[in-house]
Design a protein around this motif. Structure first.
Motif, PDB file in Angstrom:
ATOM      1  N   LEU A 121      42.548  43.905  30.518  1.00 57.98           N
ATOM      2  CA  LEU A 121      41.747  42.877  29.853  1.00 57.98           C
ATOM      3  C   LEU A 121      42.674  41.805  29.304  1.00 57.98           C
ATOM      4  CD1 LEU A 121      38.809  42.138  28.846  1.00 57.98           C
ATOM      5  CD2 LEU A 121      39.530  43.131  26.652  1.00 57.98           C
ATOM      6  N   CYS A 122      42.414  40.562  29.659  1.00 60.12           N
ATOM      7  CA  CYS A 122      43.161  39.425  29.138  1.00 60.12           C
ATOM      8  C   CYS A 122      42.348  38.805  28.003  1.00 60.12           C
ATOM      9  CB  CYS A 122      43.392  38.397  30.250  1.00 60.12           C
ATOM     10  SG  CYS A 122      44.546  37.081  29.831  1.00 60.12           S
ATOM     11  N   ASN A 123      42.909  38.756  26.805  1.00 64.23           N
ATOM     12  CA  ASN A 123      42.157  38.318  25.627  1.00 64.23           C
ATOM     13  C   ASN A 123      43.065  37.522  24.675  1.00 64.23           C
ATOM     14  OD1 ASN A 123      39.751  38.262  24.096  1.00 64.23           O
ATOM     15  ND2 ASN A 123      40.539  39.867  22.749  1.00 64.23           N
ATOM     16  N   PRO A 124      42.899  36.180  24.634  1.00 61.97           N
ATOM     17  CA  PRO A 124      41.971  35.306  25.343  1.00 61.97           C
ATOM     18  C   PRO A 124      42.212  35.340  26.852  1.00 61.97           C
ATOM     19  CG  PRO A 124      42.946  34.175  23.456  1.00 61.97           C
ATOM     20  CD  PRO A 124      43.721  35.431  23.645  1.00 61.97           C
ATOM     21  N   ASN A 125      41.125  35.165  27.584  1.00 60.36           N
ATOM     22  CA  ASN A 125      41.216  35.323  29.026  1.00 60.36           C
ATOM     23  C   ASN A 125      41.719  34.052  29.700  1.00 60.36           C
ATOM     24  OD1 ASN A 125      40.843  36.759  31.507  1.00 60.36           O
ATOM     25  ND2 ASN A 125      39.021  35.532  31.870  1.00 60.36           N
ATOM     26  N   ASN A 126      42.593  34.269  30.661  1.00 58.87           N
ATOM     27  CA  ASN A 126      43.090  33.205  31.528  1.00 58.87           C
ATOM     28  C   ASN A 126      42.453  33.413  32.901  1.00 58.87           C
ATOM     29  OD1 ASN A 126      44.680  31.348  32.955  1.00 58.87           O
ATOM     30  ND2 ASN A 126      46.379  32.783  33.168  1.00 58.87           N
ATOM     31  N   PHE A 131      44.104  36.822  35.226  1.00 61.98           N
ATOM     32  CA  PHE A 131      45.479  36.691  35.695  1.00 61.98           C
ATOM     33  C   PHE A 131      45.726  37.624  36.880  1.00 61.98           C
ATOM     34  CE2 PHE A 131      50.186  37.388  34.617  1.00 61.98           C
ATOM     35  CZ  PHE A 131      50.572  36.209  35.211  1.00 61.98           C
ATOM     36  N   SER A 132      46.282  37.085  37.949  1.00 68.10           N
ATOM     37  CA  SER A 132      46.382  37.827  39.205  1.00 68.10           C
ATOM     38  C   SER A 132      47.431  38.929  39.197  1.00 68.10           C
ATOM     39  CB  SER A 132      46.693  36.856  40.350  1.00 68.10           C
ATOM     40  OG  SER A 132      47.954  36.222  40.141  1.00 68.10           O
ATOM     41  N   GLU A 133      48.388  38.868  38.267  1.00 69.87           N
ATOM     42  CA  GLU A 133      49.483  39.832  38.319  1.00 69.87           C
ATOM     43  C   GLU A 133      49.060  41.256  37.978  1.00 69.87           C
ATOM     44  OE1 GLU A 133      52.294  39.221  39.711  1.00 69.87           O
ATOM     45  OE2 GLU A 133      51.820  37.101  39.926  1.00 69.87           O
ATOM     46  N   TYR A 134      47.937  41.433  37.280  1.00 69.82           N
ATOM     47  CA  TYR A 134      47.469  42.796  37.019  1.00 69.82           C
ATOM     48  C   TYR A 134      47.191  43.505  38.349  1.00 69.82           C
ATOM     49  CZ  TYR A 134      46.223  40.280  32.695  1.00 69.82           C
ATOM     50  OH  TYR A 134      46.233  39.463  31.594  1.00 69.82           O
ATOM     51  N   GLU A 135      46.437  42.832  39.194  1.00 71.02           N
ATOM     52  CA  GLU A 135      46.109  43.416  40.493  1.00 71.02           C
ATOM     53  C   GLU A 135      47.351  43.558  41.363  1.00 71.02           C
ATOM     54  OE1 GLU A 135      43.336  42.597  44.455  1.00 71.02           O
ATOM     55  OE2 GLU A 135      43.105  41.338  42.672  1.00 71.02           O
ATOM     56  N   SER A 136      48.192  42.535  41.383  1.00 68.92           N
ATOM     57  CA  SER A 136      49.395  42.588  42.218  1.00 68.92           C
ATOM     58  C   SER A 136      50.282  43.761  41.817  1.00 68.92           C
ATOM     59  CB  SER A 136      50.180  41.283  42.092  1.00 68.92           C
ATOM     60  OG  SER A 136      49.435  40.195  42.589  1.00 68.92           O
ATOM     61  N   ALA A 137      50.453  43.954  40.517  1.00 72.52           N
ATOM     62  CA  ALA A 137      51.307  45.037  40.036  1.00 72.52           C
ATOM     63  C   ALA A 137      50.722  46.399  40.393  1.00 72.52           C
ATOM     64  CB  ALA A 137      51.497  44.924  38.528  1.00 72.52           C
ATOM     65  N   ILE A 186      39.530  45.619  36.790  1.00 69.39           N
ATOM     66  CA  ILE A 186      39.830  44.298  36.240  1.00 69.39           C
ATOM     67  C   ILE A 186      38.533  43.495  36.192  1.00 69.39           C
ATOM     68  CG2 ILE A 186      41.071  42.121  36.598  1.00 69.39           C
ATOM     69  CD1 ILE A 186      43.213  43.694  38.082  1.00 69.39           C
ATOM     70  N   THR A 187      38.336  42.771  35.102  1.00 69.86           N
ATOM     71  CA  THR A 187      37.206  41.851  35.011  1.00 69.86           C
ATOM     72  C   THR A 187      37.655  40.493  35.506  1.00 69.86           C
ATOM     73  OG1 THR A 187      36.275  43.040  33.117  1.00 69.86           O
ATOM     74  CG2 THR A 187      35.511  40.789  33.479  1.00 69.86           C
TER      75      THR A 187
END
Length: 320
Positions: free
Chosen positions: A122-127, A99-105, A94-95
């Motif tokens: 990758l979140c695009n547009p990034n939050n 958004f924290s849910e990528y890691e949590s999941a 993760i870059t």
């Protein structure tokens, strides 16, 4: 799931203005609300176990076939289903900040973060940064990782064209919650190859998308409303950013969306948040719990000009 997302006004009394969610709060949803009131009796029966009818409508809307689309209970359900499906590859990248849910999941399903993980998010547009990544960078990620997951939940809140990457190892997330400003209904979808969709469908819990959300989605796909003049709204977001940067001790970073990441120098973001909530009924997002950020980071999303002016006045009155 990590506690501390935006839109946590339930923790406070008297919130009048919400800048903490990246969704504009001023849109007129009366036509959709009226339709849902007229269809309230659908809560007496079960919805489709899988929302196939809505998936077909979404596929028509975006120019894909239904077997390449999966409707979910918000983009967040899609994130957890993808993590479950791909957990066999063991590692993710993760870059940050994002958004924290990528890691949590991923961690929920036993995956470990690595510099060159098999799954790249990758979140695009990034939050929360509002940054947009170009096609060359995204294709580079797709070639370096076994899987690339692109979360395009905020794709409708920018005027910059986003690349369309149609590769077998790419899964894209989309948010009707964000597009149509209906966060309480939890509605999103993902697009991927037919084979990936088939595997994800096997993991989906029955009736995960409720009847009212499906009904709203069908109405939205039929009417395709344009709630917001996006050019005017994003111009207002840039005005807000420029005005924030005139306040001593406040810095708002560049953004290509409706929200912006900011820092406060002399206090913490939590202190500013508590002050705005208690003294002005204004809610902002304490962004200190994003990995890689500091206790001084906060995020705001532009609202109406008069609301933005009230936010600016309240911050100026704070003892910076």
């Amino acid at each position: 799931m990590i506690d501390g997302h935006g839109d946590d006004g339930y923790k406070y009394k008297g919130i009048r203005m919400n800048f903490s969610s990246n969704i504009p709060t001023f849109v007129d949803l009366s036509a959709l609300e009226e339709h849902l009131r007229s269809r309230i009796s659908i809560i007496r029966t079960y919805p489709e176990p899988s929302p196939r009818a809505l998936e077909g409508k979404v596929a028509d809307f975006i120019g894909k076939i239904a077997s390449q689309v999966m409707v979910t209970s918000g983009a967040t359900e899609a994130i957890y289903l993808i993590a479950q499906l791909l957990s066999c590859v063991k590692t993710f990248t993760i870059t940050h900040p994002t958004f924290s849910e990528y890691e949590s999941a991923c961690r929920m399903f036993g995956m470990q973060e690595a510099e060159a993980g098999a799954v790249c998010w990758l979140c695009n547009p990034n939050n929360p940064t509002g940054e947009i990544f170009d096609e060359a960078y995204i294709r580079q990620l797709a070639s370096k990782h076994r899987w690339l997951i692109i979360d395009q939940s905020y794709e409708d809140y920018t005027l910059k064209p986003l690349p369309t990457i149609d590769l077998p190892n790419v899964i894209c997330l989309h948010s009707m919650t964000k597009r149509y400003c209906i966060p309480g209904l939890r509605l999103g979808y993902l697009t991927a190859s037919k084979q990936v969709i088939e595997q994800l469908q096997q993991l989906r819990r029955p009736w995960s998308v409720n009847a009212m959300a499906i009904e709203a989605g069908l109405w939205l796909m039929e009417h395709r409303p344009q709630w917001i003049d996006m050019s005017a709204y994003l111009a207002e977001a840039q005005r807000l950013r420029s005005a924030l940067n005139t306040i001593p001790g406040i810095h708002a970073q560049e953004t290509q969306t409706n929200f912006m990441l900011c820092t406060i120098k002399a206090h913490t973001a939590l202190e500013l948040k508590e002050y705005l909530a208690s003294e002005h009924g204004i809610l902002i997002r304490d962004a200190s719990n994003y990995y890689g950020l500091t206790p001084h980071h906060f995020r705001v999303a532009a609202q109406r000009p008069e609301d933005n002016d009230e936010l600016l006045k309240a911050i100026r009155n704070y003892d910076l």
